[in-house]
Design a protein around this motif. Structure first.
Motif, PDB file in Angstrom:
ATOM      1  N   SER A 253      50.944  38.832  17.780  1.00  0.00           N
ATOM      2  CA  SER A 253      49.655  39.483  17.553  1.00  0.00           C
ATOM      3  C   SER A 253      48.501  38.594  17.992  1.00  0.00           C
ATOM      4  O   SER A 253      47.509  39.075  18.563  1.00  0.00           O
ATOM      5  CB  SER A 253      49.513  39.845  16.068  1.00  0.00           C
ATOM      6  N   ALA A 254      48.628  37.288  17.732  1.00  0.00           N
ATOM      7  CA  ALA A 254      47.586  36.358  18.178  1.00  0.00           C
ATOM      8  C   ALA A 254      47.508  36.329  19.694  1.00  0.00           C
ATOM      9  O   ALA A 254      46.425  36.231  20.276  1.00  0.00           O
ATOM     10  CB  ALA A 254      47.858  34.963  17.633  1.00  0.00           C
ATOM     11  N   CYS A 255      48.660  36.419  20.352  1.00  0.00           N
ATOM     12  CA  CYS A 255      48.696  36.421  21.817  1.00  0.00           C
ATOM     13  C   CYS A 255      47.955  37.628  22.372  1.00  0.00           C
ATOM     14  O   CYS A 255      47.125  37.512  23.271  1.00  0.00           O
ATOM     15  CB  CYS A 255      50.146  36.419  22.287  1.00  0.00           C
ATOM     16  N   ILE A 256      48.244  38.813  21.835  1.00  0.00           N
ATOM     17  CA  ILE A 256      47.590  40.037  22.312  1.00  0.00           C
ATOM     18  C   ILE A 256      46.089  39.983  22.043  1.00  0.00           C
ATOM     19  O   ILE A 256      45.279  40.337  22.901  1.00  0.00           O
ATOM     20  CB  ILE A 256      48.226  41.271  21.649  1.00  0.00           C
ATOM     21  N   ALA A 257      45.716  39.521  20.838  1.00  0.00           N
ATOM     22  CA  ALA A 257      44.296  39.474  20.483  1.00  0.00           C
ATOM     23  C   ALA A 257      43.525  38.536  21.401  1.00  0.00           C
ATOM     24  O   ALA A 257      42.436  38.879  21.887  1.00  0.00           O
ATOM     25  CB  ALA A 257      44.145  39.045  19.025  1.00  0.00           C
ATOM     26  N   LEU A 258      44.087  37.361  21.652  1.00  0.00           N
ATOM     27  CA  LEU A 258      43.383  36.401  22.489  1.00  0.00           C
ATOM     28  C   LEU A 258      43.373  36.831  23.954  1.00  0.00           C
ATOM     29  O   LEU A 258      42.386  36.650  24.671  1.00  0.00           O
ATOM     30  CB  LEU A 258      44.024  35.026  22.348  1.00  0.00           C
ATOM     31  N   GLY A 259      44.492  37.410  24.402  1.00  0.00           N
ATOM     32  CA  GLY A 259      44.526  37.928  25.770  1.00  0.00           C
ATOM     33  C   GLY A 259      43.517  39.035  25.980  1.00  0.00           C
ATOM     34  O   GLY A 259      42.839  39.111  27.010  1.00  0.00           O
ATOM     35  N   ALA A 260      43.387  39.928  24.976  1.00  0.00           N
ATOM     36  CA  ALA A 260      42.406  41.009  25.063  1.00  0.00           C
ATOM     37  C   ALA A 260      40.982  40.453  25.055  1.00  0.00           C
ATOM     38  O   ALA A 260      40.097  40.963  25.758  1.00  0.00           O
ATOM     39  CB  ALA A 260      42.600  41.975  23.904  1.00  0.00           C
ATOM     40  N   LEU A 261      40.759  39.394  24.269  1.00  0.00           N
ATOM     41  CA  LEU A 261      39.431  38.785  24.238  1.00  0.00           C
ATOM     42  C   LEU A 261      39.088  38.162  25.587  1.00  0.00           C
ATOM     43  O   LEU A 261      37.950  38.271  26.068  1.00  0.00           O
ATOM     44  CB  LEU A 261      39.384  37.720  23.134  1.00  0.00           C
ATOM     45  N   PHE A 262      40.058  37.499  26.211  1.00  0.00           N
ATOM     46  CA  PHE A 262      39.846  36.957  27.557  1.00  0.00           C
ATOM     47  C   PHE A 262      39.513  38.073  28.546  1.00  0.00           C
ATOM     48  O   PHE A 262      38.578  37.973  29.333  1.00  0.00           O
ATOM     49  CB  PHE A 262      41.101  36.211  28.026  1.00  0.00           C
ATOM     50  N   GLN A 263      40.310  39.151  28.506  1.00  0.00           N
ATOM     51  CA  GLN A 263      40.080  40.271  29.423  1.00  0.00           C
ATOM     52  C   GLN A 263      38.694  40.873  29.192  1.00  0.00           C
ATOM     53  O   GLN A 263      37.946  41.133  30.148  1.00  0.00           O
ATOM     54  CB  GLN A 263      41.147  41.341  29.224  1.00  0.00           C
ATOM     55  N   TYR A 264      38.339  41.088  27.924  1.00  0.00           N
ATOM     56  CA  TYR A 264      37.038  41.693  27.615  1.00  0.00           C
ATOM     57  C   TYR A 264      35.891  40.802  28.075  1.00  0.00           C
ATOM     58  O   TYR A 264      34.893  41.289  28.632  1.00  0.00           O
ATOM     59  CB  TYR A 264      36.935  41.950  26.112  1.00  0.00           C
ATOM     60  N   SER A 265      36.010  39.487  27.869  1.00  0.00           N
ATOM     61  CA  SER A 265      34.917  38.583  28.247  1.00  0.00           C
ATOM     62  C   SER A 265      34.700  38.566  29.758  1.00  0.00           C
ATOM     63  O   SER A 265      33.558  38.514  30.231  1.00  0.00           O
ATOM     64  CB  SER A 265      35.207  37.173  27.731  1.00  0.00           C
ATOM     65  N   VAL A 266      35.807  38.616  30.523  1.00  0.00           N
ATOM     66  CA  VAL A 266      35.682  38.646  31.983  1.00  0.00           C
ATOM     67  C   VAL A 266      35.032  39.947  32.432  1.00  0.00           C
ATOM     68  O   VAL A 266      34.081  39.956  33.231  1.00  0.00           O
ATOM     69  CB  VAL A 266      37.066  38.474  32.650  1.00  0.00           C
ATOM     70  N   LEU A 267      35.518  41.081  31.914  1.00  0.00           N
ATOM     71  CA  LEU A 267      34.966  42.387  32.305  1.00  0.00           C
ATOM     72  C   LEU A 267      33.528  42.538  31.828  1.00  0.00           C
ATOM     73  O   LEU A 267      32.716  43.183  32.510  1.00  0.00           O
ATOM     74  CB  LEU A 267      35.836  43.505  31.728  1.00  0.00           C
ATOM     75  N   LEU A 268      33.209  41.969  30.670  1.00  0.00           N
ATOM     76  CA  LEU A 268      31.834  42.044  30.159  1.00  0.00           C
ATOM     77  C   LEU A 268      30.865  41.365  31.116  1.00  0.00           C
ATOM     78  O   LEU A 268      29.797  41.911  31.446  1.00  0.00           O
ATOM     79  CB  LEU A 268      31.772  41.381  28.779  1.00  0.00           C
ATOM     80  N   LEU A 269      31.221  40.165  31.571  1.00  0.00           N
ATOM     81  CA  LEU A 269      30.345  39.443  32.490  1.00  0.00           C
ATOM     82  C   LEU A 269      30.154  40.220  33.792  1.00  0.00           C
ATOM     83  O   LEU A 269      29.031  40.354  34.291  1.00  0.00           O
ATOM     84  CB  LEU A 269      30.931  38.060  32.774  1.00  0.00           C
ATOM     85  N   PHE A 270      31.245  40.744  34.333  1.00  0.00           N
ATOM     86  CA  PHE A 270      31.134  41.488  35.590  1.00  0.00           C
ATOM     87  C   PHE A 270      30.409  42.819  35.394  1.00  0.00           C
ATOM     88  O   PHE A 270      29.753  43.310  36.312  1.00  0.00           O
ATOM     89  CB  PHE A 270      32.522  41.709  36.191  1.00  0.00           C
ATOM     90  N   CYS A 271      30.509  43.401  34.210  1.00  0.00           N
ATOM     91  CA  CYS A 271      29.768  44.637  33.927  1.00  0.00           C
ATOM     92  C   CYS A 271      28.275  44.370  33.915  1.00  0.00           C
ATOM     93  O   CYS A 271      27.479  45.167  34.451  1.00  0.00           O
ATOM     94  CB  CYS A 271      30.233  45.202  32.588  1.00  0.00           C
ATOM     95  N   TRP A 272      27.868  43.250  33.335  1.00  0.00           N
ATOM     96  CA  TRP A 272      26.451  42.888  33.359  1.00  0.00           C
ATOM     97  C   TRP A 272      25.987  42.606  34.792  1.00  0.00           C
ATOM     98  O   TRP A 272      24.868  42.963  35.165  1.00  0.00           O
ATOM     99  CB  TRP A 272      26.201  41.670  32.465  1.00  0.00           C
ATOM    100  N   MET A 273      26.832  41.974  35.574  1.00  0.00           N
ATOM    101  CA  MET A 273      26.481  41.735  36.974  1.00  0.00           C
ATOM    102  C   MET A 273      26.269  43.051  37.718  1.00  0.00           C
ATOM    103  O   MET A 273      25.343  43.187  38.530  1.00  0.00           O
ATOM    104  CB  MET A 273      27.589  40.922  37.654  1.00  0.00           C
TER     105      MET A 273
END
Length: 727
Positions: free
Chosen positions: A519-539
């Motif tokens: 569960s920690a793996c999925i949560a942290l992986g999802a957080l990494f994915q979200y942070s990358v997509l968030l930055l590119f969405c703002w761009m």
């Protein structure tokens, strides 16, 4: 570890991620040649990672003696095979098919990995029994299957009992016919077997020398498949007929080396029926005295000067492996004149040490071809070499050739660690064959990228801190619409940089968390994915607003534009992230990327559709936006002579603001040169600092706020009236 790989990891373009893509399981039809004629048979291939090959469910050996294999190509398609005909009556029957079934069931997940059974030990017992069967002659397909099975076993927690089984198995493999090994090497089976064994036994070292009390080392019973097992004070020894492993803890007994002999003498231990004796060496060992000892076959030791330098860097144990022959070291080069090992192969590993040693490490090897070399000293080239998992090389090794004609014991020095042997044959210098990249040059390149990324990330963190402090001290500046958008983008950038920083400085914690908790793996992986997509969405959204400003030229922006953009930017990345979490949670698998610790991050189709596709679409859209703005602004007439400077500033800002620096990351993945990689590491890590320059230092309101804070309001007004600097 190169810090640049952390940036590559966010794009998912590290080599480890690519291997998680796979070709689907498939069936295919081929023929078997039998005495009654050609028999048509429907065979089956399991799902296989890209750039790997699969063996079919039913063995298929061609006339060349090689088994039929089918490679999974990078586009997730199986390679095309035509006119496949196999030999029905072949040496690789019976036991080979059993081994193939075992490998196939392991890949398909048939074997239980439950806690109620010792899964790796049972697997090793099974393949050892098959390979050691009295009536079985080892075939190339056997080595391929053993290689695939051991790779799976090596993924499990390391175990001493498994390692002893592995040594016994390798003893049998090293006695295999050379022609069989040469055929296996065509599919890299021998190199993979070597690499897996070295990696497994090195990783086991911490268990073997565990415990602060030197007298409480790991106890072991005598396995039937080994010649001898010794547990000394600070020493663990596993001796096989063709392969032996020595673990040394110098703090317990001051031993820093090992010497191997072919005859007995005082102070030597060993087994007479195997003609194998050994003794441990101290750091102050006399080189000439050691070289003169009768029956010496191979030796190495860490000198006092080198050991003190290693201790300062945290080294506590040493690992030595002795290969009695070079059977598994099959030279795959196409050179007509190949070097041939004529000594034991000595493997020297110090897992806690750096790749390049502070002082040379000495090792001695016996030239088994000494008499022939002495008769033909003008025709034969002699030198020490190391194995690079392709061929024998000499980089970083010095051979003492002064006494070669007079002494069969050759003395060599090295500044790096691997497997070493004394070779006879044409050297690379004579063949004019290409050397691998110079280790020193590679080290300098990696250090340059590390320093560049570290400096860039440091400047970006400083810039982000400056932006947040400016927002805190200037109400007027943070109330501006452009500043509100900037602060949102900086928050996204801070989140991403924070995750990268934690991964970089606390690697062991992440690896433990990821491997232990799904569960920690999925949560942290999802957080990494979200942070990358968030930055590119703002761009993307900022690029859209810049397009409206410079190309569409709107007179007035819609009401609450910042709020609308913020809601879209913060919520839109949740869509692909949550879809991947709920539809394909298995996509968040720990990824091994070079020296980087296991990181839970989308892989396979999850990486393609959940990360790479959105990023690619954003970059395409922003390149189009940048081109349109460039075209529109470049056509403006320069009436005051300052337009060119303003245009240049705008283009540089947009290049960073729209994330176009990440294009260099994709280019660097395709190995377009160190310059491209350097540009990516520098530009991608500087994004926060560039935003600070343009929105704080170049902004009049922000500058006034800082001047007022530092020098007082009245002095700032005086400075502005007189035009003087605050100095």
């Amino acid at each position: 570890m190169c810090a640049c790989r952390l940036l590559w990891l966010l794009l998912g373009i590290v080599s480890g991620s690519a291997q998680l893509l796979e070709c689907p399981a498939t069936s295919f039809v081929h023929g078997y040649e039998a005495s009654t004629g050609l028999i048509t048979f429907a065979n089956y291939l399991p799902a296989t990672a890209v750039n790997e090959f699969a063996l079919p469910r039913r063995l298929c050996v061609e006339r060349s003696g090689l088994p039929l294999v089918r490679r999974c190509l990078a586009n997730q398609q199986w390679e095309t095979l035509e006119n496949i005909t196999c030999q029905l009556e072949q040496p690789a029957n019976g036991q080979s098919q059993r081994l193939n079934d075992l490998q196939f069931e392991l890949v398909e997940g048939v074997f239980s990995r439950s806690s109620g059974m010792n899964f790796p030990l049972n697997i090793m017992e099974s393949i050892s029994n098959i390979i050691g069967h009295n009536n079985h002659q080892i075939q190339p397909v056997d080595l391929l299957n053993v290689n695939k099975i051991i790779i799976e076993v090596a993924k499990e927690p390391k175990d001493v009992a498994v390692s002893t089984k592995m040594i016994g198995l390798y003893n049998n493999l090293m006695a295999t016919n050379n022609s069989v090994l040469a055929l296996s090497a065509r599919l890299n089976a021998t190199n993979n077997l070597l690499y897996t064994f070295e990696d497994y036994t090195n990783a086991l070292a911490q268990q073997m020398v565990s415990g602060a009390n030197c007298n409480q080392l790991l106890p072991m019973a005598m396995p039937k498949h080994l010649v001898d097992v010794k547990v000394h004070n600070g020493v663990q020894v596993l001796i096989g007929g063709n392969l032996s492993v020595f673990y040394l803890l110098p703090e317990c007994n001051q031993f820093t080396g090992i010497a191997i002999y072919s005859e007995t003498a005082a102070g030597r231990e060993g087994c007479q029926h195997d003609r194998f004796w050994y003794r441990f060496l101290y750091a102050n060992q006399s080189l000439e005295a050691l070289r003169a000892e009768p029956g010496l076959q191979a030796a190495t030791y860490v000198t006092h000067q080198l050991w003190q330098a290693m201790r300062r860097t945290g080294v506590t144990y040493l690992v030595f492996k002795i290969y009695a022959n070079s059977a598994l070291f099959v030279d795959a080069s196409t050179a007509s004149a190949k070097a041939t090992p004529v000594s034991h192969v000595l493997s020297i590993n110090i897992p806690q040490a750096s790749k390049n040693l502070a002082h040379p490490l000495v090792f001695l090897l016996r030239n088994e071809n000494y008499k022939n070399a002495n008769r033909n000293r003008n025709q034969i080239d002699n030198y020490c070499g190391y194995w690079n998992y392709d061929t024998w090389k000499t980089n970083g090794i010095t051979t003492n050739t002064n006494s070669l004609p007079d002494n069969p014991i050759v003395v060599c020095y090295t500044n790096h660690l691997t497997q070493f042997a004394f070779l006879v044959g044409a050297s690379c210098k004579q063949q004019n064959c290409p050397y691998d990249e110079d280790p020193e040059e590679a080290k300098r390149s990696e250090s340059l990228l590390d320093v560049t990324t570290a400096v860039g990330c440091g400047l970006s963190l400083f810039g982000l801190l400056g932006i947040w402090l400016t927002a805190a001290i200037s109400r007027k500046w943070r109330a501006m619409g452009s500043t509100k958008l900037l602060l949102n983008m900086c928050l996204a950038l801070s989140l991403l940089f924070g995750l990268m920083l934690l991964l970089y400085v606390n690697e062991w914690f992440w690896r433990y968390s990821f491997d232990q908790s799904r569960s920690a793996c999925i949560a942290l992986g999802a957080l990494f994915q979200y942070s990358v997509l968030l930055l590119f969405c703002w761009m993307l959204l900022i690029g859209y607003l810049q397009y409206q400003r410079h190309v569409t030229v709107l007179v007035a922006r819609p009401e609450h534009i910042v709020l609308r953009v913020a809601v879209i930017a913060w919520l839109l990345p949740l869509l692909p992230t949550l879809l991947l979490v709920f539809l394909r949670p298995a996509a968040f698998s720990p990824v091994k990327s070079g020296d980087i610790a296991s990181v839970c991050y989308p892989s396979g189709s999850g990486l393609v559709y959940g990360v790479l596709l959105p990023i690619g679409l954003v970059l395409i859209a922003n390149v189009f936006t940048f081109a349109c703005i460039f075209y529109r602004v470049a056509r403006l007439e320069d009436r005051n002579g300052q337009l060119i400077c303003l245009q240049l500033r705008l283009f540089v800002l947009l290049f960073f603001l729209l994330g176009l620096t990440w294009i260099f990351g994709i280019c660097s993945y395709f190995r377009l040169g160190l310059v491209v990689t350097f540009i990516f590491c520098m530009s991608a890590s500087l994004q926060g600092f560039v935003l600070f320059l343009y929105f704080v230092l170049f902004n009049k309101v922000a500058r006034s706020a800082w001047l007022q804070l530092l020098f007082g309001k009245q002095q700032v007004v005086s400075i502005q009236l007189t035009g003087r600097s605050p100095g």
